[in-house]
Design an enzyme around this catalytic site. Structure first.
Site, mmCIF file in Angstrom:
data_model
loop_
_atom_site.group_PDB
_atom_site.id
_atom_site.type_symbol
_atom_site.label_atom_id
_atom_site.label_comp_id
_atom_site.label_asym_id
_atom_site.label_seq_id
_atom_site.Cartn_x
_atom_site.Cartn_y
_atom_site.Cartn_z
ATOM 1 N N SER A 165 0.813 -1.348 0.012
ATOM 2 C CA SER A 165 0.002 0.070 0.048
ATOM 3 C C SER A 165 0.884 1.241 -0.072
ATOM 4 O O SER A 165 1.887 1.070 0.542
ATOM 5 C CB SER A 165 -0.930 -0.084 0.995
ATOM 6 O OG SER A 165 -1.506 1.192 1.527
ATOM 7 N N TYR B 290 -2.004 -1.144 10.156
ATOM 8 C CA TYR B 290 -2.139 -1.346 8.731
ATOM 9 C C TYR B 290 -0.767 -0.943 8.057
ATOM 10 O O TYR B 290 -0.314 -1.939 7.261
ATOM 11 C CB TYR B 290 -3.337 -0.764 8.070
ATOM 12 C CG TYR B 290 -3.683 -1.032 6.657
ATOM 13 C CD1 TYR B 290 -4.138 -2.100 6.052
ATOM 14 C CD2 TYR B 290 -3.043 0.509 5.865
ATOM 15 C CE1 TYR B 290 -4.154 -2.215 4.904
ATOM 16 C CE2 TYR B 290 -3.330 0.025 4.356
ATOM 17 C CZ TYR B 290 -3.715 -1.285 3.833
ATOM 18 O OH TYR B 290 -3.811 -1.370 2.514
#
Length: 253
Positions: free
Chosen positions: A136, A149
């Site tokens: 990401s 995350y």
């Protein structure tokens, strides 16, 4: 990477980016198998003509069982995409956040490792193939309300780099897909600047089709995240993104 005539497994492909990439590989002329937890979603994808397999990446036995099913049905498997992941908001001032941390690391990091481990012997044995791991932009430019995350995706980045080095010379390549915010599953409501899914998938498939396959699949919209430290914008961007902490439950503006 040649996009046609492949046999591709997309783990975590029942929705969002994973489902769109599964459809794009199929449209390019590849055989595609989708793995996921939702029986209903898998059934719908089966009706579209995809192969399907139920798999929970947080469970060793489930991953091993899915591997056996896939390799029995598709012994020519040559590409494994590891998409399964969760995005959870955490307030690190609240010790109760740890369960979200545990779930995030178990799914995003250890789930990726389980899938890679399950299929490495097969791909190495073939002497050709590819892993596509998914990180990401947040791995490189943290979004403070989602600390675990960010950490899990940064770890997958480092793991992908090591995996590529260890598989060098085996014929198995490793490409890391680095999405920015993409408008899936209501993401456009959270972030009005999220990249439309179709535009994102167009760029991704164009990049994957390059020869040689790029080590990192970086669409235009993620470059500001990937290169923030290099470009000297990191501190200002993290400070800007930290403003979202005010919206956490229990925080006061």
């Amino acid at each position: 990477m040649k996009l046609s005539d492949r046999t591709v497994l997309v783990v975590g492909g029942t929705s969002g980016i994973g489902r769109e990439l599964a459809r794009r590989f199929a449209a390019a002329g590849s055989t595609v198998v989708v793995g996921g937890r939702s029986e209903a979603a898998l059934a719908r994808l089966g009706e579209e003509g995809f192969g399907t397999v139920r798999v929970d990446v947080t469970d060793d036995a489930s991953v091993a069982s899915a591997r056996d099913v896939v390799l029995d049905r598709y012994p020519e498997l040559d590409t494994v995409v590891t998409m399964a992941g969760v995005m959870l908001v955490e307030d690190l001032r609240d010790p109760a956040h740890f369960e979200a941390t545990r779930t995030t690391v178990e799914t995003n990091l250890l789930g990726t490792v389980r899938v890679v481990d399950a299929f490495t012997p097969h791909l190495v044995g073939r002497g050709a193939g590819a892993f596509v791991t998914v990180t990401s932009g947040i791995a490189f430019l943290p979004y403070p309300p989602m600390p675990s995350y960010a950490a899990s995706k940064a770890a997958v980045h480092a793991y992908s780099e090591a995996l590529r080095a260890q598989l060098d010379g085996t014929g198995v390549e490793v490409a890391e897909l680095v999405p920015p915010a993409v408008a899936t599953a209501g993401q456009e409501k959270v972030n009005p600047n999220a990249l439309p899914l179709d535009e994102f998938a167009d760029e991704v498939m164009d990049l994957l089709a390059q020869e040689p396959t790029p080590r990192e699949i970086l669409v235009e919209g993620v470059l500001m995240h990937r290169w923030a430290e290099r470009d000297g914008t990191y501190d200002a961007l993290v400070a800007q993104r930290s403003q979202a902490l005010a919206a956490l439950p229990g925080r006061r503006r």
